[in-house]
Design a protein around this motif. Structure first.
Motif: not given
Length: 236
Positions: A170-184, A215-220
């Motif tokens: 909804a908001y990413g294109s407006r510059g308000h960014r949201f992420y779910y970041a997780h480590e493996v 991408p809203w999911e960031v896996c690292f």
């Protein structure tokens, strides 16, 4: 603390991941606020942080934390939600916890993240257009892999991931960014226990610097390399 610096707000501060993230953002020139139930506000001040005592199980406490943040430092350009609650049972008896315990796990880990997202977005809207802004929820594999012994936290992480996905769309294109970041683990793609604080810090800062929603999911991995969870391999 300088009013001209961007602000980072780490919610659910602890000695591993939270501390590493706070150090990283401070080293990059941010004013840093840290929040948690056991935050020593005087010790935080000695470290150069604004310490805000808050209980993420209490929605009024969460709201008061944002009020204090904005009153003392201004709206945050980087909001990190690192809070969770887990009362593990066993795979053989995932319903062993009382309802109240299960509910607390879900509220802290996921439900109250909704209000954090609302308040973060409201703060983002007050920032200058050229300031990167992102809310990053510290995740794990639970939205995709079932761990019955941690049912309350699992339900909470799935809620967090859902809130992030909807908000990014909804908001990413407006510059308000949201992420779910997780480590493996880089070798297996399985859970990394304990989590690697420095990898979180480096990846979260890289995420913040981006100006477009990825991408809203960031896996690292434990080295900070990106990991393609679907393909089961390190990609960078």
């Amino acid at each position: 603390m300088s009013a001209s610096k961007p602000v980072a707000f780490i919610i659910g501060y602890g000695p591993n991941v939270g501390a590493a993230i706070a150090r990283k953002f401070k080293s990059e020139g941010f004013n840093v606020a840290i929040s948690g139930r056991k935050v020593d506000e005087n010790a935080a001040k000695e470290d150069g942080y604004l310490g805000i005592s808050a209980d993420c199980a209490d929605i009024a406490s969460v709201r008061n934390a944002f009020d204090r943040l904005e009153g003392e430092l201004g709206p945050a350009a980087a909001v990190i939600y690192n809070a969770f609650s887990a009362n593990n049972t066993t795979d053989e008896d995932p319903l062993a916890n009382p309802y109240e315990t299960f509910l607390n796990n879900v509220i802290v880990t996921g439900v109250n993240f909704y209000e954090v997202a609302r308040r973060a977005k409201a703060g983002f809207e007050k920032l200058s257009a050229d300031t990167p802004r992102a809310l990053i929820g510290t995740g794990n594999l639970q939205p995709w892999v079932t761990f019955p012994f941690a049912l309350g936290m699992s339900v909470g992480k799935r809620a967090m991931a859902n809130i992030v996905e909807a908000s990014a769309a909804a908001y990413g294109s407006r510059g308000h960014r949201f992420y779910y970041a997780h480590e493996v683990k880089g070798e297996t793609g399985g859970p990394q226990v304990p989590p690697t604080g420095q990898a979180h810090a480096e990846v979260f800062y890289r995420i913040w610097k981006q100006k477009e929603q990825g991408p809203w999911e960031v896996c690292f991995t434990e080295t900070g390399a990106l990991y393609d969870r679907a393909a089961g391999k390190v990609v960078s």
